[in-house]
Design a protein around this motif. Structure first.
Motif, PDB file in Angstrom:
ATOM      1  N   UNK A 170       3.504  -0.959  -9.152  1.00 28.52           N
ATOM      2  CA  UNK A 170       3.649  -2.123  -8.282  1.00 28.52           C
ATOM      3  C   UNK A 170       3.276  -1.633  -6.889  1.00 28.52           C
ATOM      4  N   UNK A 171       2.245  -2.257  -6.301  1.00 27.98           N
ATOM      5  CA  UNK A 171       1.739  -1.744  -5.033  1.00 27.98           C
ATOM      6  C   UNK A 171       1.616  -2.836  -3.980  1.00 27.98           C
ATOM      7  N   UNK A 172       1.535  -2.398  -2.729  1.00 31.59           N
ATOM      8  CA  UNK A 172       1.426  -3.270  -1.565  1.00 31.59           C
ATOM      9  C   UNK A 172       0.057  -3.047  -0.927  1.00 31.59           C
ATOM     10  N   UNK A 173      -0.615  -4.141  -0.555  1.00 30.73           N
ATOM     11  CA  UNK A 173      -1.930  -4.038   0.075  1.00 30.73           C
ATOM     12  C   UNK A 173      -2.125  -5.084   1.156  1.00 30.73           C
ATOM     13  N   UNK A 174      -3.039  -4.789   2.074  1.00 32.93           N
ATOM     14  CA  UNK A 174      -3.537  -5.790   3.015  1.00 32.93           C
ATOM     15  C   UNK A 174      -4.698  -6.502   2.347  1.00 32.93           C
ATOM     16  N   UNK A 175      -4.802  -7.778   2.561  1.00 38.65           N
ATOM     17  CA  UNK A 175      -5.860  -8.585   1.972  1.00 38.65           C
ATOM     18  C   UNK A 175      -6.477  -9.467   3.045  1.00 38.65           C
ATOM     19  N   UNK A 176      -7.782  -9.331   3.265  1.00 37.49           N
ATOM     20  CA  UNK A 176      -8.527 -10.241   4.136  1.00 37.49           C
ATOM     21  C   UNK A 176      -9.050 -11.357   3.235  1.00 37.49           C
ATOM     22  N   UNK A 177      -8.210 -12.339   2.993  1.00 42.06           N
ATOM     23  CA  UNK A 177      -8.501 -13.326   1.953  1.00 42.06           C
ATOM     24  C   UNK A 177      -9.717 -14.193   2.263  1.00 42.06           C
ATOM     25  N   UNK A 178     -10.044 -14.373   3.515  1.00 36.96           N
ATOM     26  CA  UNK A 178     -11.194 -15.201   3.857  1.00 36.96           C
ATOM     27  C   UNK A 178     -12.522 -14.532   3.564  1.00 36.96           C
ATOM     28  N   UNK A 179     -12.561 -13.203   3.585  1.00 35.55           N
ATOM     29  CA  UNK A 179     -13.824 -12.498   3.384  1.00 35.55           C
ATOM     30  C   UNK A 179     -13.876 -11.708   2.078  1.00 35.55           C
ATOM     31  N   UNK A 180     -12.810 -11.687   1.320  1.00 37.30           N
ATOM     32  CA  UNK A 180     -12.806 -10.958   0.047  1.00 37.30           C
ATOM     33  C   UNK A 180     -13.398 -11.864  -1.028  1.00 37.30           C
ATOM     34  N   UNK A 181     -14.584 -11.509  -1.502  1.00 38.06           N
ATOM     35  CA  UNK A 181     -15.299 -12.370  -2.450  1.00 38.06           C
ATOM     36  C   UNK A 181     -14.605 -12.448  -3.807  1.00 38.06           C
ATOM     37  N   UNK A 182     -13.674 -11.563  -4.078  1.00 34.87           N
ATOM     38  CA  UNK A 182     -12.967 -11.601  -5.349  1.00 34.87           C
ATOM     39  C   UNK A 182     -11.877 -12.664  -5.411  1.00 34.87           C
ATOM     40  N   UNK A 183     -11.450 -13.176  -4.271  1.00 32.99           N
ATOM     41  CA  UNK A 183     -10.364 -14.153  -4.242  1.00 32.99           C
ATOM     42  C   UNK A 183     -10.897 -15.531  -4.637  1.00 32.99           C
ATOM     43  N   UNK A 184     -10.326 -16.089  -5.710  1.00 32.72           N
ATOM     44  CA  UNK A 184     -10.692 -17.425  -6.171  1.00 32.72           C
ATOM     45  C   UNK A 184      -9.885 -18.475  -5.432  1.00 32.72           C
ATOM     46  N   UNK A 185      -8.610 -18.203  -5.269  1.00 32.37           N
ATOM     47  CA  UNK A 185      -7.740 -19.171  -4.615  1.00 32.37           C
ATOM     48  C   UNK A 185      -6.287 -18.747  -4.715  1.00 32.37           C
ATOM     49  N   UNK A 186      -5.405 -19.721  -4.493  1.00 37.38           N
ATOM     50  CA  UNK A 186      -3.975 -19.451  -4.401  1.00 37.38           C
ATOM     51  C   UNK A 186      -3.190 -20.472  -5.226  1.00 37.38           C
ATOM     52  N   UNK A 187      -2.117 -19.978  -5.825  1.00 40.17           N
ATOM     53  CA  UNK A 187      -1.155 -20.864  -6.453  1.00 40.17           C
ATOM     54  C   UNK A 187      -0.005 -21.040  -5.487  1.00 40.17           C
ATOM     55  N   UNK A 188       0.220 -22.263  -5.030  1.00 33.53           N
ATOM     56  CA  UNK A 188       1.304 -22.511  -4.069  1.00 33.53           C
ATOM     57  C   UNK A 188       2.655 -22.283  -4.719  1.00 33.53           C
ATOM     58  N   UNK A 189       3.575 -21.697  -3.961  1.00 31.51           N
ATOM     59  CA  UNK A 189       4.924 -21.471  -4.441  1.00 31.51           C
ATOM     60  C   UNK A 189       5.610 -22.798  -4.736  1.00 31.51           C
ATOM     61  N   UNK A 190       5.429 -23.760  -3.856  1.00 36.84           N
ATOM     62  CA  UNK A 190       6.096 -25.056  -4.030  1.00 36.84           C
ATOM     63  C   UNK A 190       5.075 -26.185  -3.995  1.00 36.84           C
ATOM     64  N   UNK A 191       5.494 -27.334  -4.455  1.00 42.02           N
ATOM     65  CA  UNK A 191       4.592 -28.501  -4.505  1.00 42.02           C
ATOM     66  C   UNK A 191       4.280 -29.025  -3.120  1.00 42.02           C
TER      67      UNK A 191
END
Length: 197
Positions: A176-197
């Motif tokens: 189990x690891x911790x990382x920084x993520x530049x989500x706007x420029x990381x081409x591997x990111x498809x999207x996000x599942x919101x925690x709540x509706x």
């Protein structure tokens, strides 16, 4: 013992040197281009998160992630004893324990073992958001596509600052690891599942 210096042996040295040079260039290129989350030696400490700024669901998710990061249990713990890639199992277990359980669209179980099915769940719930149209929040789930460096993957956001997030994920180098993520420029990111509706 003497070294064979016949013309045949001397001709192999340039080929060996060229092969080693190509290998070094490839390794350096991969290290330069790949996002840091793919390297087993690049992990961060769990961040300080001010829980007074979080709602109760977010606070429970963060505290569970902190505890599991410290404990480092094996993947089979999160997968009900099944020996499999366990990043989605880890996300499912965290959400169940935080009292915001997921529901496998195929079986109804709290455990969703596959990233594709995890994305399918969020889409069916109307809680899937694409990159560029949504700013993720603490407790949201990041979904990475099959074309990314390590294939489909998922982890959970514990902090957001602008277009950078801190994530915690299971099955990253077996841990189990911790990382920084530049989500706007990381081409591997498809999207996000919101925690709540």
């Amino acid at each position: 013992m003497s070294i064979d210096t016949t013309p045949h042996t001397r001709r192999r040295w340039p080929l060996w040197l060229a092969a080693c040079t190509v290998a070094v260039v490839v390794v350096v290129g991969v290290l330069w281009l790949a996002p840091s989350r793919y390297f087993p030696w690049d992990t961060e400490a769990f961040p300080e998160v001010n829980s007074s700024e979080l709602n109760s669901d977010q606070a429970r998710v963060v505290e569970l992630l902190r505890a599991e990061h410290e404990q480092q249990r094996p993947g089979t713990f999160y997968a009900e004893g099944v020996d499999e890639a366990w990043c989605a199992d880890f996300v499912s277990w965290i959400m169940k324990e935080a009292d915001v359980p997921l529901s496998n669209p195929n079986s109804g179980s709290w455990r969703i073992p596959g990233v594709y099915t995890l994305q399918e769940y969020y889409e069916q719930q109307g809680r899937f958001e694409t990159v560029g149209t949504y700013t993720p929040a603490v407790g949201d789930v990041v979904l990475y596509d099959n074309a990314s460096w390590s294939g489909q993957h998922t982890n959970v956001i514990v902090a957001v600052d602008g277009d950078e997030a801190i994530t915690v994920g299971g099955n990253e180098g077996g841990k189990i690891r911790v990382h920084s993520l530049h989500y706007g420029s990381d081409s591997g990111v498809v999207g996000f599942g919101r925690l709540t509706s």
